[in-house]
Design an enzyme around this catalytic site. Structure first.
Site, PDB file in Angstrom:
ATOM      1  N   GLU A 162       0.928  -1.448  -0.030  1.00 21.13           N
ATOM      2  CA  GLU A 162      -0.096   0.028  -0.181  1.00 21.13           C
ATOM      3  C   GLU A 162       0.730   1.393  -0.021  1.00 21.13           C
ATOM      4  O   GLU A 162       0.420   2.132   0.671  1.00 21.13           O
ATOM      5  CB  GLU A 162      -1.023   0.065   1.247  1.00 21.13           C
ATOM      6  CG  GLU A 162      -1.773  -1.212   1.214  1.00 21.13           C
ATOM      7  CD  GLU A 162      -2.916  -1.470   2.375  1.00 21.13           C
ATOM      8  OE1 GLU A 162      -2.555  -0.405   3.326  1.00 21.13           O
ATOM      9  OE2 GLU A 162      -3.899  -1.969   2.571  1.00 21.13           O
ATOM     10  N   ASN A 204       2.141  -5.136  -3.125  1.00 20.42           N
ATOM     11  CA  ASN A 204       0.607  -5.485  -2.963  1.00 20.42           C
ATOM     12  C   ASN A 204       0.025  -4.260  -2.555  1.00 20.42           C
ATOM     13  O   ASN A 204       0.335  -3.132  -2.090  1.00 20.42           O
ATOM     14  CB  ASN A 204       0.675  -6.471  -1.600  1.00 20.42           C
ATOM     15  CG  ASN A 204      -0.746  -7.047  -1.423  1.00 20.42           C
ATOM     16  OD1 ASN A 204      -1.298  -7.820  -2.323  1.00 20.42           O
ATOM     17  ND2 ASN A 204      -1.281  -6.872  -0.218  1.00 20.42           N
ATOM     18  N   HIS A 241     -10.362  -5.695  -2.551  1.00 19.43           N
ATOM     19  CA  HIS A 241     -11.548  -5.370  -1.270  1.00 19.43           C
ATOM     20  C   HIS A 241     -12.556  -4.692  -2.108  1.00 19.43           C
ATOM     21  O   HIS A 241     -12.339  -3.545  -2.543  1.00 19.43           O
ATOM     22  CB  HIS A 241     -10.759  -4.579  -0.389  1.00 19.43           C
ATOM     23  CG  HIS A 241      -9.932  -5.421   0.785  1.00 19.43           C
ATOM     24  ND1 HIS A 241     -10.100  -6.552   1.259  1.00 19.43           N
ATOM     25  CD2 HIS A 241      -8.693  -5.049   0.600  1.00 19.43           C
ATOM     26  CE1 HIS A 241      -9.187  -6.710   1.977  1.00 19.43           C
ATOM     27  NE2 HIS A 241      -8.235  -6.181   1.574  1.00 19.43           N
ATOM     28  N   GLU A 270      -6.610 -10.432  -1.318  1.00 17.16           N
ATOM     29  CA  GLU A 270      -7.281 -10.246  -0.028  1.00 17.16           C
ATOM     30  C   GLU A 270      -8.675 -10.180  -0.479  1.00 17.16           C
ATOM     31  O   GLU A 270      -9.342  -9.151   0.050  1.00 17.16           O
ATOM     32  CB  GLU A 270      -6.824  -9.100   0.606  1.00 17.16           C
ATOM     33  CG  GLU A 270      -5.304  -9.050   1.252  1.00 17.16           C
ATOM     34  CD  GLU A 270      -4.858  -7.722   1.748  1.00 17.16           C
ATOM     35  OE1 GLU A 270      -5.476  -6.783   2.251  1.00 17.16           O
ATOM     36  OE2 GLU A 270      -3.636  -7.489   1.915  1.00 17.16           O
ATOM     37  N   ASP A 272     -12.536  -9.808  -0.851  1.00 11.71           N
ATOM     38  CA  ASP A 272     -13.779  -9.700   0.010  1.00 11.71           C
ATOM     39  C   ASP A 272     -14.599  -8.956  -0.601  1.00 11.71           C
ATOM     40  O   ASP A 272     -14.272  -7.721  -1.271  1.00 11.71           O
ATOM     41  CB  ASP A 272     -13.766  -9.422   1.691  1.00 11.71           C
ATOM     42  CG  ASP A 272     -13.000  -8.403   1.878  1.00 11.71           C
ATOM     43  OD1 ASP A 272     -12.879  -7.253   1.031  1.00 11.71           O
ATOM     44  OD2 ASP A 272     -12.510  -8.172   2.916  1.00 11.71           O
TER      45      ASP A 272
HETATM   46  C1  XIL Z   1      -6.625  -6.090   8.014  1.00  9.40           C
HETATM   47  C2  XIL Z   1      -6.744  -7.194   9.094  1.00  9.40           C
HETATM   48  O1  XIL Z   1      -7.733  -8.123   8.317  1.00  9.40           O
HETATM   49  C3  XIL Z   1      -7.498  -6.571  10.441  1.00  9.40           C
HETATM   50  O2  XIL Z   1      -7.528  -7.701  11.159  1.00  9.40           O
HETATM   51  C4  XIL Z   1      -6.543  -5.696  11.071  1.00  9.40           C
HETATM   52  O3  XIL Z   1      -7.144  -5.239  12.189  1.00  9.40           O
HETATM   53  C5  XIL Z   1      -6.008  -4.481  10.003  1.00  9.40           C
HETATM   54  O4  XIL Z   1      -5.608  -5.105   8.741  1.00  9.40           O
HETATM   55  N1  XIL Z   1      -5.056  -4.351   3.596  1.00  9.40           N
HETATM   56  C6  XIL Z   1      -4.039  -5.474   4.220  1.00  9.40           C
HETATM   57  C7  XIL Z   1      -4.264  -6.197   5.251  1.00  9.40           C
HETATM   58  O5  XIL Z   1      -2.907  -5.270   3.359  1.00  9.40           O
HETATM   59  O6  XIL Z   1      -3.130  -6.309   5.912  1.00  9.40           O
HETATM   60  C8  XIL Z   1      -5.353  -5.650   6.241  1.00  9.40           C
HETATM   61  O7  XIL Z   1      -5.954  -6.437   7.123  1.00  9.40           O
HETATM   62  C9  XIL Z   1      -6.687  -5.228   5.277  1.00  9.40           C
HETATM   63  C10 XIL Z   1      -6.156  -4.291   4.034  1.00  9.40           C
END
Ligand code: XIL
Length: 478
Positions: A162, A204, A241, A270, A272
């Site tokens: 990020e 990422n 996401h 990741e 969702d």
């Molecule tokens: C999130 C986790 O899911 C949570 O449990 C934590 O509190 C915060 O981080 N981008 C990422 C992940 O790269 O590491 C993040 O994960 C979600 C967003």
């Protein structure tokens, strides 16, 4: 006579109809290609993986682990390998939770992605308060030590997470790491590569799925520049996401294929989706399947109740562990692809511009090429006794940082003995308690020049460290 001909024609007609029926029947009863019944097995048909984020705290929940072990063949620790978890105090490392997930994964036949080594978020307090050179050195030290702990054990590392802004520009995000200089990302990748060149090194990020977004173009230009200049990067992770505000873009496949065309693997890391919209889940899966270098998909949790966005029910299993409609839509897409497109063996370096030239780098035709997302390099560009391991910087351990170069010869003599010599050691290194060489975990103390019987290779390499687990160098001895 006429009657007889008519009869024969009728008979012929009947026979051919019967034949047709038999043919159709046999077509219908042909054994169908068995569809896979789990996400991992379905993805594996095309050489890909299907993964999930795992929380160490939930490994005692058998409903959770039953689904995870059954459905997935890749895990990403959700928080356990983040900087605040692995280095809670400066230079004091904690791998208990990460190791616990790795052990669980390994014992159930799942691979693991590491997440994440350099990030503006989830930094421990001590790191948040650092700036400038102190922060840059802390980042380098963190990457070296955390990666050294997991050498040979992971499928990939999110080296940087990020780093780009969300302000509609192609700019970097403002952060303490960015303030150390624009080259912090490439320094992170070069550091990681010096520790373990055989593991996939990934950038990422989120909101880089839409090809038209400025942020996507910013990351794309960085990767393009890295490939052009030989900065070691192997893959780009698209967090995926999808929320109400950013849903599946119609050009996601274009984004994935455009990045892949730069010579990197791509992965959905990741996933969702708000309310687990089935169309979006099917679409994002299809986008990955349509790109040969899309090596796998990871959803960000097992059940809705495990999700960091639990109120949006964004995952493939409900809180009771039932498969949701989105699960079926994903599985169907994976099965429809079946075994057709085989991702290229992406761990073999493909960008020749990043490879030093010369006869020693030519891969021989007999070289075993491993395929698929879990493949690891089976050889290294450095070969034979004359190979010079990557110079490494050693420091820390309570001492003032010093540099020592681990040099050739790291040779294998005729008797199957491994010989080494350490040069360029500043005199004050002698203050260290434990001047040692470690080869694949076997430690040899108080020797600058020495020899030992060859320990086992890891992924085709000998990993050598000097004076601790953080100055890794590597080479292959044939
Ligand atoms: C999130 C986790 O899911 C949570 O449990 C934590 O509190 C915060 O981080 N981008 C990422 C992940 O790269 O590491 C993040 O994960 C979600 C967003």
């Amino acid at each position: 006579m006429l009657k007889k001909t008519k009869k024969t024609a009728l008979l012929l007609k009947l026979v051919s109809m019967a034949l047709l029926i038999v043919m159709i029947q046999s077509l219908l009863t042909l054994p169908a290609m068995a569809a896979a019944t789990t996400l991992g097995a379905a993805a594996a048909q095309s050489g890909r993986y299907f993964g999930t984020a795992i929380s160490n705290g939930k490994l005692g929940d058998s409903a959770y682990t039953t689904i995870a072990a059954r459905e997935f063949n890749m895990v990403t620790p959700e928080n356990e390998l983040k900087i605040d978890a692995t280095e809670p105090q400066q230079n004091v490392f904690s791998f208990t939770a990460g190791d616990s997930i790795l052990n669980w994964a390994t014992s159930h036949g799942l691979k693991m992605r590491g997440h994440t080594l350099a990030w503006h978020s989830q930094q421990p307090g001590w790191m948040q308060s650092l700036t400038g050179t102190a922060l840059r050195n802390a980042m380098i030290n963190h990457i070296q030590k955390v990666m050294a702990h997991y050498v040979g054990k992971l499928a990939a590392w999110d080296v940087v997470n990020e780093a780009y802004a969300d302000d509609g520009t192609q700019n970097r995000r403002q952060s303490n790491l960015q303030a150390t200089g624009n080259d912090w990302i490439e320094v992170a990748f070069r550091t990681a590569d010096a520790v373990e060149p055989g593991v996939r090194l990934c950038y990422n990020d989120y909101n880089i799925e839409n090809w038209s977004a400025a942020k996507t173009q910013g990351v794309y230009n960085m990767v393009k520049d890295f490939k052009a200049r030989g900065v070691p990067i192997d893959c780009v992770g698209f967090q995926t996401h999808f929320t109400g505000g950013s849903s599946l873009p119609s050009n996601f496949q274009t984004t994935l294929s455009s990045f892949a065309a730069l010579g990197v693997d791509v992965a959905l890391t990741e996933v969702d989706v708000t309310q687990a919209n089935t169309t979006q889940y099917a679409g994002l899966t299809q986008a990955c399947m349509n790109v040969a270098r899309c090596i796998g998909i990871t959803v960000w949790g097992v059940r809705d109740s495990d999700s960091w966005r639990a109120s949006e029910a964004p995952l493939l299993f409900d809180g009771s562990g039932n498969k949701k409609a989105a699960y079926t839509s994903v599985l169907n897409v994976l099965n429809s692809v079946g075994g057709t497109p085989q991702p290229t063996n992406t761990l073999q370096p493909t960008n020749t511009s990043t490879q030093p030239v010369g006869p020693t780098l030519t891969r021989t035709p007999t070289q075993v090429v491993t395929t698929g997302p879990t493949a690891t390099r089976t050889s290294t560009p450095t070969t034979g006794p004359s190979a010079t391991p990557v110079p490494t910087t050693v420091g820390g351990g309570g001492c003032s940082p010093v540099t020592a170069t681990i040099t050739a010869p790291f040779t294998k003599d005729g008797a199957g003995t491994f010989c080494w010599q350490i040069a360029t050691i500043p005199s004050y290194v002698n203050n260290w308690n434990n001047n040692s060489v470690t080869i694949n975990g076997t430690n040899y103390t108080n020797i600058y020049v020495g020899s030992a019987s060859l320990p086992a290779k890891i992924n085709g390499f000998y990993y050598i460290s000097y004076n601790g687990s953080f100055a890794w160098s590597h080479l292959e001895v044939r």
